[in-house]
Design a protein around this motif. Structure first.
Motif, PDB file in Angstrom:
ATOM      1  N   ARG A 103      -1.255   4.698  -5.710  1.00  0.00           N
ATOM      2  CA  ARG A 103      -0.118   3.774  -5.585  1.00  0.00           C
ATOM      3  C   ARG A 103       0.526   3.834  -4.206  1.00  0.00           C
ATOM      4  N   GLU A 104       0.459   4.991  -3.576  1.00  0.00           N
ATOM      5  CA  GLU A 104       1.077   5.140  -2.254  1.00  0.00           C
ATOM      6  C   GLU A 104       0.414   4.256  -1.193  1.00  0.00           C
ATOM      7  N   HIS A 105      -0.793   3.754  -1.487  1.00  0.00           N
ATOM      8  CA  HIS A 105      -1.490   2.892  -0.537  1.00  0.00           C
ATOM      9  C   HIS A 105      -1.082   1.426  -0.671  1.00  0.00           C
ATOM     10  N   GLN A 106      -0.255   1.120  -1.661  1.00  0.00           N
ATOM     11  CA  GLN A 106       0.170  -0.265  -1.864  1.00  0.00           C
ATOM     12  C   GLN A 106       1.294  -0.582  -0.888  1.00  0.00           C
ATOM     13  N   GLY A 107       0.933  -1.164   0.241  1.00  0.00           N
ATOM     14  CA  GLY A 107       1.936  -1.479   1.245  1.00  0.00           C
ATOM     15  C   GLY A 107       1.380  -2.438   2.270  1.00  0.00           C
ATOM     16  N   PRO A 108       2.200  -2.792   3.269  1.00  0.00           N
ATOM     17  CA  PRO A 108       1.799  -3.812   4.249  1.00  0.00           C
ATOM     18  C   PRO A 108       0.596  -3.411   5.089  1.00  0.00           C
ATOM     19  N   ASP A 109       0.425  -2.118   5.373  1.00  0.00           N
ATOM     20  CA  ASP A 109      -0.713  -1.694   6.192  1.00  0.00           C
ATOM     21  C   ASP A 109      -2.032  -1.967   5.468  1.00  0.00           C
ATOM     22  N   THR A 110      -2.079  -1.629   4.175  1.00  0.00           N
ATOM     23  CA  THR A 110      -3.290  -1.881   3.392  1.00  0.00           C
ATOM     24  C   THR A 110      -3.544  -3.377   3.268  1.00  0.00           C
ATOM     25  N   LEU A 111      -2.478  -4.135   3.019  1.00  0.00           N
ATOM     26  CA  LEU A 111      -2.619  -5.585   2.891  1.00  0.00           C
ATOM     27  C   LEU A 111      -3.166  -6.192   4.172  1.00  0.00           C
ATOM     28  N   GLU A 112      -2.647  -5.762   5.310  1.00  0.00           N
ATOM     29  CA  GLU A 112      -3.103  -6.303   6.594  1.00  0.00           C
ATOM     30  C   GLU A 112      -4.587  -6.011   6.811  1.00  0.00           C
ATOM     31  N   LEU A 113      -5.011  -4.805   6.485  1.00  0.00           N
ATOM     32  CA  LEU A 113      -6.421  -4.437   6.618  1.00  0.00           C
ATOM     33  C   LEU A 113      -7.317  -5.313   5.746  1.00  0.00           C
ATOM     34  N   LEU A 114      -6.930  -5.462   4.490  1.00  0.00           N
ATOM     35  CA  LEU A 114      -7.742  -6.221   3.548  1.00  0.00           C
ATOM     36  C   LEU A 114      -7.807  -7.701   3.913  1.00  0.00           C
ATOM     37  N   LEU A 115      -6.692  -8.253   4.389  1.00  0.00           N
ATOM     38  CA  LEU A 115      -6.658  -9.676   4.716  1.00  0.00           C
ATOM     39  C   LEU A 115      -7.518 -10.027   5.930  1.00  0.00           C
ATOM     40  N   GLN A 116      -7.930  -9.036   6.698  1.00  0.00           N
ATOM     41  CA  GLN A 116      -8.849  -9.303   7.799  1.00  0.00           C
ATOM     42  C   GLN A 116     -10.221  -9.745   7.288  1.00  0.00           C
ATOM     43  N   GLN A 117     -10.560  -9.356   6.044  1.00  0.00           N
ATOM     44  CA  GLN A 117     -11.881  -9.642   5.503  1.00  0.00           C
ATOM     45  C   GLN A 117     -11.851 -10.475   4.223  1.00  0.00           C
ATOM     46  N   PHE A 118     -10.740 -10.438   3.503  1.00  0.00           N
ATOM     47  CA  PHE A 118     -10.712 -11.025   2.165  1.00  0.00           C
ATOM     48  C   PHE A 118      -9.510 -11.949   2.011  1.00  0.00           C
ATOM     49  N   GLY A 119      -9.753 -13.084   1.335  1.00  0.00           N
ATOM     50  CA  GLY A 119      -8.684 -14.046   1.130  1.00  0.00           C
ATOM     51  C   GLY A 119      -7.943 -13.868  -0.178  1.00  0.00           C
ATOM     52  N   THR A 120      -8.556 -13.160  -1.119  1.00  0.00           N
ATOM     53  CA  THR A 120      -7.963 -12.950  -2.443  1.00  0.00           C
ATOM     54  C   THR A 120      -7.914 -11.464  -2.741  1.00  0.00           C
ATOM     55  N   ILE A 121      -6.745 -10.980  -3.112  1.00  0.00           N
ATOM     56  CA  ILE A 121      -6.580  -9.550  -3.399  1.00  0.00           C
ATOM     57  C   ILE A 121      -5.736  -9.396  -4.657  1.00  0.00           C
ATOM     58  N   TYR A 122      -6.247  -8.624  -5.605  1.00  0.00           N
ATOM     59  CA  TYR A 122      -5.519  -8.275  -6.811  1.00  0.00           C
ATOM     60  C   TYR A 122      -5.398  -6.759  -6.899  1.00  0.00           C
ATOM     61  N   GLY A 123      -4.386  -6.310  -7.627  1.00  0.00           N
ATOM     62  CA  GLY A 123      -4.221  -4.883  -7.874  1.00  0.00           C
ATOM     63  C   GLY A 123      -3.919  -4.620  -9.338  1.00  0.00           C
ATOM     64  N   CYS A 124      -4.354  -3.458  -9.799  1.00  0.00           N
ATOM     65  CA  CYS A 124      -4.102  -3.036 -11.181  1.00  0.00           C
ATOM     66  C   CYS A 124      -3.684  -1.572 -11.160  1.00  0.00           C
ATOM     67  N   HIS A 125      -2.479  -1.290 -11.642  1.00  0.00           N
ATOM     68  CA  HIS A 125      -2.002   0.089 -11.717  1.00  0.00           C
ATOM     69  C   HIS A 125      -2.473   0.742 -13.009  1.00  0.00           C
ATOM     70  N   THR A 126      -2.734   2.040 -12.921  1.00  0.00           N
ATOM     71  CA  THR A 126      -3.042   2.818 -14.117  1.00  0.00           C
ATOM     72  C   THR A 126      -1.911   3.804 -14.372  1.00  0.00           C
ATOM     73  N   GLN A 127      -1.844   4.295 -15.573  1.00  0.00           N
ATOM     74  CA  GLN A 127      -0.786   5.247 -15.921  1.00  0.00           C
ATOM     75  C   GLN A 127      -0.946   6.575 -15.190  1.00  0.00           C
ATOM     76  N   SER A 128      -2.163   6.843 -14.726  1.00  0.00           N
ATOM     77  CA  SER A 128      -2.422   8.096 -14.021  1.00  0.00           C
ATOM     78  C   SER A 128      -2.074   8.022 -12.538  1.00  0.00           C
ATOM     79  N   GLY A 129      -1.594   6.873 -12.072  1.00  0.00           N
ATOM     80  CA  GLY A 129      -1.170   6.752 -10.678  1.00  0.00           C
ATOM     81  C   GLY A 129      -2.194   6.118  -9.762  1.00  0.00           C
ATOM     82  N   ASN A 130      -3.353   5.756 -10.292  1.00  0.00           N
ATOM     83  CA  ASN A 130      -4.343   5.057  -9.474  1.00  0.00           C
ATOM     84  C   ASN A 130      -3.926   3.609  -9.280  1.00  0.00           C
ATOM     85  N   TRP A 131      -4.357   3.047  -8.189  1.00  0.00           N
ATOM     86  CA  TRP A 131      -4.157   1.630  -7.899  1.00  0.00           C
ATOM     87  C   TRP A 131      -5.521   1.047  -7.579  1.00  0.00           C
ATOM     88  N   ILE A 132      -6.026   0.206  -8.470  1.00  0.00           N
ATOM     89  CA  ILE A 132      -7.351  -0.373  -8.312  1.00  0.00           C
ATOM     90  C   ILE A 132      -7.217  -1.736  -7.636  1.00  0.00           C
TER      91      ILE A 132
END
Length: 247
Positions: free
Chosen positions: A177-206
């Motif tokens: 979850r700590e990776h969910q922020g503007p830096d990650t978004l900026e990186l991903l948007l360089q290559q991908f136009g569509t981005i989804y996220g799914c949180h888990t109860q264990s703290g993962n962010w898929i």
């Protein structure tokens, strides 16, 4: 936090220990003394036990897994599931540590066969140098004893992943979850136009990333989730409810 079960195997390589623990019903893979890396039911190896692995399989709602690349093996829970549930699925797997590969075969029932090929090398080296067919889905799950590999959020890594995908293909990443922020978004948007996220109860962010949106309505996704859930023998609907556009 102590690990479950008792240790039945411990091996070493240049990166440290590889441990296998067993509590009678489940087997656990661990690299350190605090956190388990993977888990499987001894009597039902096709059933991923970790919530984050099940969440990663939401990608099956968007793309048929005919050609799959996995970056990071662990005990192979996701790969064993795909191999057993989808007869047309062909998998290429990159795993840095030979000891992890041997443990996955020996203790976690990782399948052998023509439809599943394991490359013992680091993920970035695999993306740079190993020729494969383009993938419908790339699963990226690279962790060590100290946590997330820096490779996963590197510009070159994400560029090479995007280049390996078929049109309509999806990159699926296991982050925190700590990776969910503007830096990650900026990186991903360089290559991908569509981005989804799914949180888990264990703290993962898929993270699910593609060049274009899948174009399915929520009702269509729910219908497909019910069909795929029957094939997997567990429900994807709870994870679909948590799936949100990022940001």
């Amino acid at each position: 936090m102590s690990l479950p079960g008792h240790e039945i195997y411990r091996g070493y390589d240049e990166f440290g220990a590889v441990r296998v623990l067993d509590d009678g019903d489940k087997r656990y893979l661990a690299f350190g003394d605090q956190d388990e890396q993977s888990c499987c039911l001894r009597n039902e190896p096709l059933m991923p036990e970790h919530e984050y692995v099940r969440a990663m399989l939401l990608a099956l709602l968007f793309a048929e897994p005919k050609q799959v690349i996995s970056l990071g093996l662990g005990a192979g829970a996701l790969n064993t599931c795909l191999h057993g549930r989808f007869a047309s699925c062909k998998q290429q797997i990159a795993e840095l540590r030979p000891e992890v590969v041997e443990v996955a075969y020996r203790f976690f029932q990782l399948p052998r066969g023509k439809r599943i090929q394991v490359h013992t090398q680091d993920a970035l080296g695999f993306l740079r140098h190993v020729e494969t067919r383009k993938a419908d889905i790339i699963f990226s799950d690279i962790y060590g004893a100290e946590g997330l590999s820096d490779q996963q959020l590197g510009e070159e890594y994400l560029t090479l992943c995007a280049e390996r995908l078929k049109p309509g293909g999806w990159l699926v990443m296991n982050l925190w979850r700590e990776h969910q922020g503007p830096d990650t978004l900026e990186l991903l948007l360089q290559q991908f136009g569509t981005i989804y996220g799914c949180h888990t109860q264990s703290g993962n962010w898929i993270v699910f990333a593609a060049e274009d949106d899948h174009g399915h309505s929520q009702s269509q996704l729910e219908k497909r989730a019910r069909v795929i859930s029957q094939q997997l023998n567990f429900s994807l609907l709870p994870f679909l409810k948590r799936l949100k556009p990022f940001p």
